[in-house]
Scaffold this motif. Structure first.
Motif, PDB file in Angstrom:
ATOM      1  N   ASP A 148      35.359  -5.380  -7.617  1.00 58.39           N
ATOM      2  CA  ASP A 148      34.770  -5.040  -6.319  1.00 58.39           C
ATOM      3  C   ASP A 148      33.365  -5.615  -6.244  1.00 58.39           C
ATOM      4  O   ASP A 148      32.606  -5.539  -7.211  1.00 58.39           O
ATOM      5  CB  ASP A 148      34.704  -3.529  -6.141  1.00 58.39           C
ATOM      6  CG  ASP A 148      36.082  -2.899  -6.080  1.00 58.39           C
ATOM      7  OD1 ASP A 148      37.009  -3.579  -5.608  1.00 58.39           O
ATOM      8  OD2 ASP A 148      36.223  -1.737  -6.508  1.00 58.39           O
ATOM      9  N   PRO A 149      32.990  -6.172  -5.104  1.00 57.42           N
ATOM     10  CA  PRO A 149      31.619  -6.690  -4.992  1.00 57.42           C
ATOM     11  C   PRO A 149      30.610  -5.546  -5.009  1.00 57.42           C
ATOM     12  O   PRO A 149      30.893  -4.436  -4.551  1.00 57.42           O
ATOM     13  CB  PRO A 149      31.622  -7.411  -3.648  1.00 57.42           C
ATOM     14  CG  PRO A 149      32.748  -6.802  -2.891  1.00 57.42           C
ATOM     15  CD  PRO A 149      33.774  -6.373  -3.899  1.00 57.42           C
ATOM     16  N   THR A 177      25.296  -3.991  -1.300  1.00 55.52           N
ATOM     17  CA  THR A 177      23.959  -4.550  -1.100  1.00 55.52           C
ATOM     18  C   THR A 177      23.287  -3.865   0.081  1.00 55.52           C
ATOM     19  O   THR A 177      23.941  -3.450   1.036  1.00 55.52           O
ATOM     20  CB  THR A 177      24.022  -6.065  -0.827  1.00 55.52           C
ATOM     21  OG1 THR A 177      24.835  -6.284   0.326  1.00 55.52           O
ATOM     22  CG2 THR A 177      24.609  -6.817  -2.006  1.00 55.52           C
TER      23      THR A 177
END
Length: 72
Positions: free
Chosen positions: A21-22, A25
């Motif tokens: 999973d990213p 941000t």
């Protein structure tokens, strides 16, 4: 006969990266605003602490506590 679960290197790397999973941000402007606000709060807190320790309207010969007029 040797065991080779992934004969294709690219296929193996795609399968490894499939479930990553990213990282979340925070948009840069929001992060910078939050940082600026926290720095302002820290500056104001430091001013209050220094004002309590060293009053502006009071003359003090020494900044060491307990020393008044040069006597120890």
């Amino acid at each position: 006969m040797s065991h080779r679960p992934y004969p294709n290197r690219e296929r193996a790397l795609r399968q490894l990266g499939r479930h990553v999973d990213p990282a979340p941000t925070i948009p840069a402007p929001t992060a910078l605003l939050q940082f600026g606000e926290s720095m302002a709060r820290m500056r104001e807190g430091a001013r209050r602490v220094l004002a309590a320790q060293f009053p502006v309207d009071q003359y003090q010969l020494s900044t060491r506590p307990g020393v008044v007029g040069g006597e120890a």
